[in-house]
Write a protein that holds these residues in place. Structure first.
Motif, PDB file in Angstrom:
ATOM      1  N   HIS A 180       7.900 -77.899  -0.754  1.00 56.35           N
ATOM      2  CA  HIS A 180       9.437 -78.516  -0.537  1.00 56.35           C
ATOM      3  C   HIS A 180      10.722 -76.986   0.058  1.00 56.35           C
ATOM      4  CE1 HIS A 180       7.805 -81.829  -1.884  1.00 56.35           C
ATOM      5  NE2 HIS A 180       7.468 -81.182  -3.062  1.00 56.35           N
ATOM      6  N   LYS A 239      16.876 -82.234  -5.168  1.00 57.82           N
ATOM      7  CA  LYS A 239      16.475 -81.067  -4.460  1.00 57.82           C
ATOM      8  C   LYS A 239      16.046 -80.173  -5.234  1.00 57.82           C
ATOM      9  CE  LYS A 239      18.883 -78.087  -1.417  1.00 57.82           C
ATOM     10  NZ  LYS A 239      19.598 -77.075  -0.230  1.00 57.82           N
ATOM     11  N   TRP A 253      12.747 -76.439   1.851  1.00 61.48           N
ATOM     12  CA  TRP A 253      14.115 -77.500   2.060  1.00 61.48           C
ATOM     13  C   TRP A 253      15.099 -77.016   1.153  1.00 61.48           C
ATOM     14  CZ3 TRP A 253      16.431 -81.612  -0.462  1.00 61.48           C
ATOM     15  CH2 TRP A 253      15.482 -82.202  -0.729  1.00 61.48           C
ATOM     16  N   THR A 254      14.123 -77.347  -0.182  1.00 61.09           N
ATOM     17  CA  THR A 254      15.097 -77.491  -1.561  1.00 61.09           C
ATOM     18  C   THR A 254      15.728 -75.856  -1.899  1.00 61.09           C
ATOM     19  OG1 THR A 254      13.052 -77.347  -2.848  1.00 61.09           O
ATOM     20  CG2 THR A 254      14.048 -78.681  -2.438  1.00 61.09           C
ATOM     21  N   PHE A 255      14.668 -74.309  -1.136  1.00 59.86           N
ATOM     22  CA  PHE A 255      15.502 -73.682  -1.720  1.00 59.86           C
ATOM     23  C   PHE A 255      15.854 -72.959  -0.378  1.00 59.86           C
ATOM     24  CE2 PHE A 255      10.981 -73.739  -3.388  1.00 59.86           C
ATOM     25  CZ  PHE A 255      11.008 -73.515  -4.528  1.00 59.86           C
ATOM     26  N   GLU A 256      16.824 -73.881   0.089  1.00 54.55           N
ATOM     27  CA  GLU A 256      18.265 -73.086   0.434  1.00 54.55           C
ATOM     28  C   GLU A 256      18.967 -73.036  -0.133  1.00 54.55           C
ATOM     29  OE1 GLU A 256      18.592 -76.086   4.535  1.00 54.55           O
ATOM     30  OE2 GLU A 256      16.247 -75.366   4.760  1.00 54.55           O
ATOM     31  N   GLY A 257      20.289 -72.286   0.140  1.00 50.64           N
ATOM     32  CA  GLY A 257      21.782 -72.642  -0.658  1.00 50.64           C
ATOM     33  C   GLY A 257      21.517 -72.305  -1.694  1.00 50.64           C
ATOM     34  N   SER A 290      10.330 -86.396   2.511  1.00 50.10           N
ATOM     35  CA  SER A 290      10.236 -84.795   0.952  1.00 50.10           C
ATOM     36  C   SER A 290       9.263 -84.046   1.166  1.00 50.10           C
ATOM     37  CB  SER A 290      11.327 -85.153  -0.051  1.00 50.10           C
ATOM     38  OG  SER A 290      10.128 -85.878  -0.742  1.00 50.10           O
ATOM     39  N   ARG A 306      12.694 -78.618  -6.258  1.00 53.79           N
ATOM     40  CA  ARG A 306      12.466 -76.585  -6.411  1.00 53.79           C
ATOM     41  C   ARG A 306      11.889 -76.686  -7.999  1.00 53.79           C
ATOM     42  NH1 ARG A 306      18.151 -75.906  -5.084  1.00 53.79           N
ATOM     43  NH2 ARG A 306      18.406 -75.492  -7.302  1.00 53.79           N
TER      44      ARG A 306
END
Lengths: 163, 339
Positions: free
Chosen positions: A150, B27, A152-156, B126, B31
């Motif tokens: 995942h 999100k 994308w979940t580590f962006e920002g 996702s 993570r």
């Protein structure tokens, strides 16, 4: 349960570091744990709360008094809760969520867990491990693989400046 | 509990951690799978997903996100409506290099259709996982919808022919079986193309062919697989100059249409709390001619191209049935989170 009398009943609560607190029964029974003790007639003397320290209990009692003074108005109760939690740091919030869990106070539990979620939202995996005292039991390869799934979940994510 | 020097970390029981995770956006939750094995297991648990998804559906405080359809060949943009404008949040990249189009959305899953019309792909952006299945019909004019059926804990795909055909078909992603059902009304020529998933049902609009003033809202109820009719708000749409649209805002089903006199005025109705009638939610000014956003060159209207989407429902699906034909690797892909 004791018969209704004209004077409000006061309970004495004892923290695990032996501090004593007086609180109106009507406010204290927001805690289902305390309410059960009162209903079972076990609240005559001092109520020992073995899982809550004095500092946290003082804060919980402030909340009990504050919220029970507000009449049935969800908007006002919500804004009281927001204000009550606004200046608390993570450690205090963590102590409070544990106390709310032990005392079985669903409204405090909801508010504190939402606040913790708000604090955590943009934090890194390392921050969460440190704050929650969690040991990383992944091998470096496994951890890299889990992160890759995942990406994308580590962006920002916020950089960890605080400890 | 540790005292003194080592008082940096607190030890919070797992069910309390779960309560906290339920309140985080997807999100962050995804993570935090990387925190430890026990967190990964907790987050990957199907029971956790169900509670999580339901919690967000009932929440009215989440920001409204929309999916744009214009660039669907390469994927879709996730956009936010903010300060009277659409702002791109993220791009979802279509896993298929072929010319597949986005058909509908439900709980973070996307249904894709190829031009060949005989098969469908369920896509989870996702995780990147996909599952392909085949339709009994290969009709060019169909309306599709997808929803979660709580009774058997499965996703269902509904396909309605926009023609004289008296039936519609329901596909169970758990059993892999298509079932034919009879429509409750004959005329479905003008059914909206994508069904809107909201709170356990899929909604469509249907304009009567002979009399465009007759607009029906109907929905698919996954508990009995029937199509049922819902009354539309008085004053909404009702002719071809003023088309009406369905959406979901602030956790409620909404209908909106342009004002009869001024087309930049959009009137939005929502179901009241008892779900018994329609109330006006808000009236906003939206000039479609001026709306553009990243990844989209053409101006975009409020209704034709945007489908409501909640990023927080952006969550993986479990236990998708083994497809009928040779797709084992894709299947194991979809189950990747249940490890």
């Amino acid at each position: 349960m004791a018969a209704e009398t004209g004077t409000p009943t006061t309970l004495t609560l004892k923290s695990n570091d032996d501090e004593l607190f007086s609180v109106a029964e009507s406010a204290a029974i927001l805690s289902v744990t305390i309410r059960n003790m009162v209903e079972d007639g076990c609240a005559g003397g001092v109520i020992p709360l073995d899982n809550v320290d004095g500092k946290t209990l003082a804060s919980v009692i402030t909340y009990m008094n504050g919220i029970s003074a507000i009449p049935a108005d969800e908007e006002k109760k919500k804004s009281y809760r927001d204000k009550f939690l606004s200046d608390k740091d993570f450690e205090t919030l963590a102590d409070m969520v544990l106390a709310a869990n032990y005392l079985n106070m669903s409204c405090l539990m909801d508010a504190v867990s939402a606040k913790i979620a708000q604090v955590m939202e943009k934090k890194s995996v390392g921050w969460v491990r440190r704050k929650f005292g969690i040991e990383n039991d992944y091998t470096p390869e496994e951890e890299a693989a889990v992160k890759e799934e995942h990406k994308w979940t580590f962006e920002g994510v916020e950089t960890d400046d605080d400890n | 509990m540790a005292e003194g020097n080592n008082r940096n970390a607190v030890h919070i029981p797992i069910h309390v951690i779960e309560t906290i995770l339920f309140k985080l956006p997807a999100k962050s939750v995804l993570r935090f799978r990387a925190v430890s094995r026990s967190w990964r297991n907790l987050i990957s648990d199907p029971a956790f997903h169900r509670t999580y998804i339901r919690g967000y559906q009932n929440s009215s405080s989440q920001p409204n996100l929309f999916v744009s359809k214009p660039s669907y060949r390469h994927g879709v943009s996730l956009v936010k409506f903010e300060g009277g404008k659409f702002v791109a949040v993220r791009q979802l990249v279509n896993p298929n290099t072929r010319d597949w189009s986005v058909s509908c959305f439900c709980d973070g899953l996307v249904l894709l259709r190829p031009p060949s019309l005989s098969n469908y792909v369920l896509w989870n952006p996702s995780t990147g996982a996909t599952m392909e299945f085949y339709s009994r019909w290969s009709l060019s004019l169909t309306s599709a919808g997808m929803c979660y059926g709580p009774i058997l804990d499965e996703f269902k795909v509904v396909v309605i022919a926009r023609s004289w055909l008296p039936d519609y078909i329901v596909y169970s992603c758990r059993t892999g079986i298509w079932e034919k059902r009879r429509k409750p009304f004959a005329k479905t020529d003008q059914v909206s193309e994508s069904g809107l998933y909201f709170d356990g049902a899929v909604y469509w609009l249907n304009v009567d062919d002979d009399n465009p003033n007759i607009v029906k809202i109907f929905y698919f109820d996954p508990r009995d697989d029937q199509l049922k009719i819902l009354k539309k708000p008085a004053g909404a749409g009702g002719n071809n100059d003023r088309p009406i649209f369905l959406t979901c805002l602030k956790g409620r089903l909404c209908v909106y249409s342009n004002d009869a006199k001024d087309e930049t005025v959009v009137r939005i109705w929502t179901r009241n709390e008892n779900n018994s009638s329609w109330d006006v939610l808000m009236i906003l000014v939206y000039d479609a001619r001026e709306q553009k956003f990243e990844g989209c060159d053409k101006p975009v209207g409020f209704g034709e191209v945007f489908v409501p989407y909640v990023d927080n429902r952006f969550f993986p699906v479990q236990k998708v049935a083994r497809p009928k034909r040779k797709r084992n690797t894709l299947h194991s892909n979809l189950c990747e989170l249940s490890d």
